[in-house]
Design a protein around this motif. Structure first.
Motif, PDB file in Angstrom:
ATOM      1  N   SER A 236       0.830  -1.216   0.000  1.00  0.00           N
ATOM      2  CA  SER A 236       0.000   0.000   0.000  1.00  0.00           C
ATOM      3  C   SER A 236       0.859   1.258   0.000  1.00  0.00           C
ATOM      4  CB  SER A 236      -0.911   0.005   1.230  1.00  0.00           C
ATOM      5  OG  SER A 236      -1.779  -1.110   1.223  1.00  0.00           O
ATOM      6  N   GLN A 276      -7.945  -7.805   1.883  1.00  0.00           N
ATOM      7  CA  GLN A 276      -8.352  -6.411   2.020  1.00  0.00           C
ATOM      8  C   GLN A 276      -7.407  -5.483   1.252  1.00  0.00           C
ATOM      9  OE1 GLN A 276     -11.108  -5.223   3.378  1.00  0.00           O
ATOM     10  NE2 GLN A 276     -10.525  -3.122   2.813  1.00  0.00           N
ATOM     11  N   ILE A 277      -6.107  -5.767   1.321  1.00  0.00           N
ATOM     12  CA  ILE A 277      -5.119  -4.951   0.600  1.00  0.00           C
ATOM     13  C   ILE A 277      -5.328  -5.066  -0.905  1.00  0.00           C
ATOM     14  CG2 ILE A 277      -2.655  -4.784   0.031  1.00  0.00           C
ATOM     15  CD1 ILE A 277      -2.093  -5.496   2.962  1.00  0.00           C
ATOM     16  N   GLU A 280      -8.310  -3.120  -1.962  1.00  0.00           N
ATOM     17  CA  GLU A 280      -8.004  -1.681  -1.990  1.00  0.00           C
ATOM     18  C   GLU A 280      -7.205  -1.311  -3.229  1.00  0.00           C
ATOM     19  OE1 GLU A 280      -6.016  -0.911   1.658  1.00  0.00           O
ATOM     20  OE2 GLU A 280      -7.829  -1.068   2.893  1.00  0.00           O
ATOM     21  N   ARG A 281      -6.257  -2.192  -3.600  1.00  0.00           N
ATOM     22  CA  ARG A 281      -5.479  -1.906  -4.803  1.00  0.00           C
ATOM     23  C   ARG A 281      -6.357  -1.998  -6.052  1.00  0.00           C
ATOM     24  NH1 ARG A 281      -3.326   1.426  -4.225  1.00  0.00           N
ATOM     25  NH2 ARG A 281      -2.505   1.255  -6.332  1.00  0.00           N
ATOM     26  N   GLU A 283      -9.507  -1.258  -6.242  1.00  0.00           N
ATOM     27  CA  GLU A 283     -10.294  -0.026  -6.305  1.00  0.00           C
ATOM     28  C   GLU A 283      -9.416   1.157  -6.700  1.00  0.00           C
ATOM     29  OE1 GLU A 283     -13.584   0.198  -6.210  1.00  0.00           O
ATOM     30  OE2 GLU A 283     -13.448  -1.997  -6.105  1.00  0.00           O
ATOM     31  N   GLY A 284      -8.195   1.173  -6.169  1.00  0.00           N
ATOM     32  CA  GLY A 284      -7.284   2.253  -6.532  1.00  0.00           C
ATOM     33  C   GLY A 284      -6.934   2.240  -8.010  1.00  0.00           C
TER      34      GLY A 284
END
Length: 401
Positions: A236, A276-277, A280-281, A283-284
């Motif tokens: 992240s 979860q990471i 998030e990536r 979505e990023g």
């Protein structure tokens, strides 16, 4: 004041006047030939002689140099010149035979951080993809001061340069890798990942990827040392290359567990954290502009490959058409780490010396002590032209370190 050096303007005019394709070729007069040879020889450097002069300076006690007004910047400039010379694999191997390798390694313990950093950079150039010099540095116990600087030097640039030299020293060097393991090198790499310097982190991640890729059994070692948690944290990172390096390391560890249950073999907490990471990536990446998406090609592919390896299904990036964009090659993520270790030209040159020893040096006459920089070295010898020069350019760009 008279202009020093060869008359390049005159040489250029002379060359152009003799290269006119509209005129028939003619033989050079003796006077023209003599002038041309003198102009060229004026710029010719006796590299071995110059390296001997630099070696004499390196062998001179620091107190003596200081009494002569020599500063740490003077020494750094001298080492910078030496690095240019040893980019030729022939000159790199000759440095030991003229007595320059041991005092160079001694500079790794110098009181000045800039000299320690530059000495490590020169060592990296000497040993990179050069089995003969790798062996010589190992025999001279050069790994020990490099490891010491890597793990405990108070200057982050010196630590980074030492890590770069270690990376070059142990690549395709089984004794070097074994010594690195015995010296708790993996623990040192884990600590390096906690640094505040993205550049230091990137170098550590590149070496971790190489070691895991070449030695699958080490995956268990790094897992026991807690690397998965550190790598998940770095996945992240705000630095794109650090994120890619962390994802690459996680993918290597996940592949090692393939055949078990890649996700199930980790703790429930670690598995949920990784998922979860990755979400998030995803979505990023999905919110990136078209330009940023193009630049994040490797990260997109790494996220999808890691998700597929851990959870046996494609990531939602694939459903959204973001793994391979229109017009992109659908090939798997490239082996980025190898680019940091093996430039093709040096690799080709090294093959000629794997089983040979450097030529012996029978000259007994020593060159005079000389601090000043010599003329630039010739550029047409077999040279690495890869990592060390790229490292210097990156260092110029990355002033934060």
């Amino acid at each position: 004041m008279a202009k020093e050096g060869p008359n390049w303007d005159g040489l250029l005019k002379w060359s152009l006047s003799h290269a006119d394709a509209t005129n028939p070729p003619r033989n050079l007069s003796e006077e023209d030939r003599k002038w041309f040879m003198e102009a060229m020889q004026a710029q010719t450097v006796d590299v071995v002689k110059r390296m001997k002069e630099i070696t004499l300076v390196m062998q001179t006690p620091e107190q003596v140099l200081e009494s002569q007004g020599v500063t740490s910047q003077d020494i750094q400039d001298m080492l910078d010149e030496l690095q240019e010379h040893v980019e030729s694999i022939d000159m790199a191997n000759d440095l030991h035979s003229i007595g320059g390798l041991v005092p160079l390694l001694g500079y790794l313990k110098n009181a000045h951080a800039n000299i320690r950093a530059k000495a490590a950079e020169v060592v990296s150039t000497i040993v990179q993809n050069n089995p003969r010099s790798q062996q010589l540095v190992m025999e001279a116990n050069g790994l020990e001061p490099l490891l010491s600087n890597f793990t405990s030097d108070p200057d982050v640039t010196a630590r980074t340069k030492a890590l770069g030299a270690i990376s070059s020293l142990i690549r395709h060097n089984k004794p070097g890798i074994a010594a690195f393991r015995l010296a708790n090198g993996y623990a040192a790499l884990r600590d390096a990942l906690s640094s505040d310097s993205p550049r230091f982190q990137r170098k550590a991640l590149n070496l971790i990827h190489y070691l895991l890729h070449e030695n699958r059994s080490d995956c268990n070692v790094v897992t026991e040392l807690g690397f998965p948690r550190v790598l998940m944290h770095l996945a992240s990172s705000e630095d794109g290359e650090v994120r890619e390096g962390a994802l690459r390391g996680l993918l290597e560890l996940a592949k090692d567990r393939t055949g078990e249950d890649a996700a199930g073999s980790s703790s429930i907490e670690e598995n949920e954290k990784l998922k979860q990471i990755l979400l998030e990536r995803i979505e990023g990446i999905s919110s990136m502009s078209p330009e940023d998406l193009g630049a994040a090609k490797e990260e997109r592919q790494l996220v999808d490959s890691l998700w597929n390896t851990c959870y046996n299904e494609p990531s939602s990036l694939r459903e959204r058409g973001l793994v391979v964009l229109p017009g992109e090659d659908a090939s798997p993520p490239p082996d980025v780490a190898s680019k940091h270790f093996e430039p093709p030209l040096r690799a080709w040159a090294a093959n000629r010396y794997e089983d040979n020893t450097p030529p012996s040096n029978n000259e007994k006459k020593q060159a005079p002590l000389l601090i000043g920089l010599g003329p630039p070295p010739p550029r047409n010898s077999s040279s690495r032209g890869g990592v060390a020069r790229e490292d210097r350019e990156e260092n110029n760009r990355d002033t934060s370190t």
